[in-house]
Design an enzyme around this catalytic site. Structure first.
Site, short mmCIF file in Angstrom:
data_model
loop_
_atom_site.label_atom_id
_atom_site.label_comp_id
_atom_site.label_asym_id
_atom_site.label_seq_id
_atom_site.Cartn_x
_atom_site.Cartn_y
_atom_site.Cartn_z
CG ASP A 24 29.17 43.03 36.05
OD1 ASP A 24 30.28 42.55 36.02
OD2 ASP A 24 28.36 43.12 36.78
CG ASN A 72 37.65 45.98 38.27
OD1 ASN A 72 37.05 46.50 36.96
ND2 ASN A 72 36.32 45.47 38.74
C1 IPE Z 1 32.04 47.03 37.07
O1 IPE Z 1 31.95 45.69 37.16
C2 IPE Z 1 33.45 47.31 36.05
C3 IPE Z 1 33.56 46.51 35.03
C4 IPE Z 1 32.69 45.98 34.20
C5 IPE Z 1 34.84 47.00 34.35
P1 IPE Z 1 32.36 45.10 38.62
O2 IPE Z 1 31.90 43.60 38.52
O3 IPE Z 1 33.50 45.45 39.12
O4 IPE Z 1 31.17 45.90 39.55
P2 IPE Z 1 30.71 45.46 40.98
O5 IPE Z 1 31.82 44.99 41.95
O6 IPE Z 1 29.83 44.32 40.85
O7 IPE Z 1 30.10 46.69 41.57
C1 IPE Z 2 33.33 42.31 34.27
O1 IPE Z 2 33.10 41.06 34.32
C2 IPE Z 2 34.57 42.54 33.56
C3 IPE Z 2 35.66 43.24 34.50
C4 IPE Z 2 35.38 43.91 35.57
C5 IPE Z 2 36.78 43.34 34.20
P1 IPE Z 2 33.22 40.43 35.98
O2 IPE Z 2 34.39 39.95 35.92
O3 IPE Z 2 32.87 41.37 36.71
O4 IPE Z 2 32.08 39.17 35.96
P2 IPE Z 2 31.20 38.79 37.20
O5 IPE Z 2 30.42 39.95 37.53
O6 IPE Z 2 32.09 38.39 38.33
O7 IPE Z 2 30.32 37.70 36.64
MG MG Z 3 31.05 41.86 38.08
#
Ligand code: IPE
Ligand code: IPE
Ligand code: MG
Length: 249
Positions: A24, A72
């Site tokens: 993340d 997602n």
């Molecule tokens: C979790 O990250 C999913 C992945 C890393 C693929 P998110 O960014 O989607 O999680 P939330 O929304 O902060 O819980």
């Molecule tokens: C995790 O990074 C990757 C995916 C969920 C695909 P994020 O896209 O959630 O990055 P932040 O949390 O917005 O920084």
């Molecule tokens: Mg995230």
């Protein structure tokens, strides 16, 4: 500099067999650089390719990474389609190298909702790396812990299992990660302290490690810090610590 520091760290005595990672922080990493979120996801793929080798070098046998969650899909269409095409680019750019590096690739998640092209790329990655044994990289894509429990139960129902024969072991054998032991260490980068529907069943006794480091920055020194923290944990699995026997006693 961080390289030098990581080399100076003592090797942890106990290495987890299976590490699970919620990768993340890509979006925030890009924002810090005044760049679009996609730039962060691209850097995230590079970080993953580096991390696989670093974990393998440290003796980790299985690495399971959360790349795209069942939730997602809620993101803007452009981000979702950008992530889908990034996977295709990543497979064509890195598959040959990972295959040579001894990485066995497995994809876990609901493949029904992704495009034929993506499904074919996953199959190609799995087929090409099938016999590799240095490390197994399980990519959780369109994965959700609740989806996993439901799909395992569906398989069990389809097999017509009698209720009194349905137990934890039976369910485990039908879960998406049935080829791997349960994760010993569960890491989440990016500062949030939640599981976000990742390995709900399999992480029942995982050691949890949260770090503020954003995923694209997760390198050797962060990996060594997580492994050192793991090595210092006392895993009891509901039991108690065996008594220390005094010398000569
Ligand atoms: C979790 O990250 C999913 C992945 C890393 C693929 P998110 O960014 O989607 O999680 P939330 O929304 O902060 O819980
Ligand atoms: C995790 O990074 C990757 C995916 C969920 C695909 P994020 O896209 O959630 O990055 P932040 O949390 O917005 O920084
Ligand atoms: Mg995230």
């Amino acid at each position: 500099m961080s390289q030098v520091l990581s080399l100076a760290q003592p090797q942890p005595a106990v290495v987890p067999r299976h590490v699970a990672v919620v990768m993340d922080g890509n979006g925030r990493w890009a924002r810090q650089r005044y760049m679009p979120r996609f730039f962060g996801h691209k850097a995230g793929v590079d970080a993953l390719v580096r991390a696989v080798n670093l974990f393998a070098d440290r003796g980790v046998e299985y690495l399971t990474v959360f790349a795209f969650s069942s939730e997602n899909w809620k993101r803007p269409t452009e981000e979702v389609s950008g992530l889908m095409s990034l996977v295709l680019v990543a497979v064509s750019k890195y598959l040959g190298r990972m295959a040579k590096d001894g990485v066995r690739i497995r994809i876990v998640g609901d493949r029904d909702a992704v495009s034929d092209k993506l499904r074919e790329a996953w199959e190609q990655a799995e087929d090409l790396t099938r016999d590799n044994r240095r490390i197994t990289l399980a990519v959780a894509f369109n994965y959700g812990g609740r989806w996993d429990v439901v799909q395992a139960c569906r398989q069990a129902l389809a097999e017509g299992i009698a209720p009194d024969r349905f137990d934890e072991q039976y369910l485990s054998q039908h879960m998406a990660l049935s080829f791997a032991p349960d994760p010993d260490l569960f890491i989440r980068t990016g500062g949030e302290m939640r599981m976000s529907n990742f390995l709900l069943w399999q992480a029942a006794y995982s050691e949890l490690f949260f770090t503020d480091c954003l995923w694209p920055d997760f390198g050797a020194s962060e990996i060594d810090a997580a492994l050192a923290a793991y090595a210092a944990r006392d895993r009891r699995f509901g039991g108690i610590r065996p008594p220390v026997v005094a010398e000569g006693g």
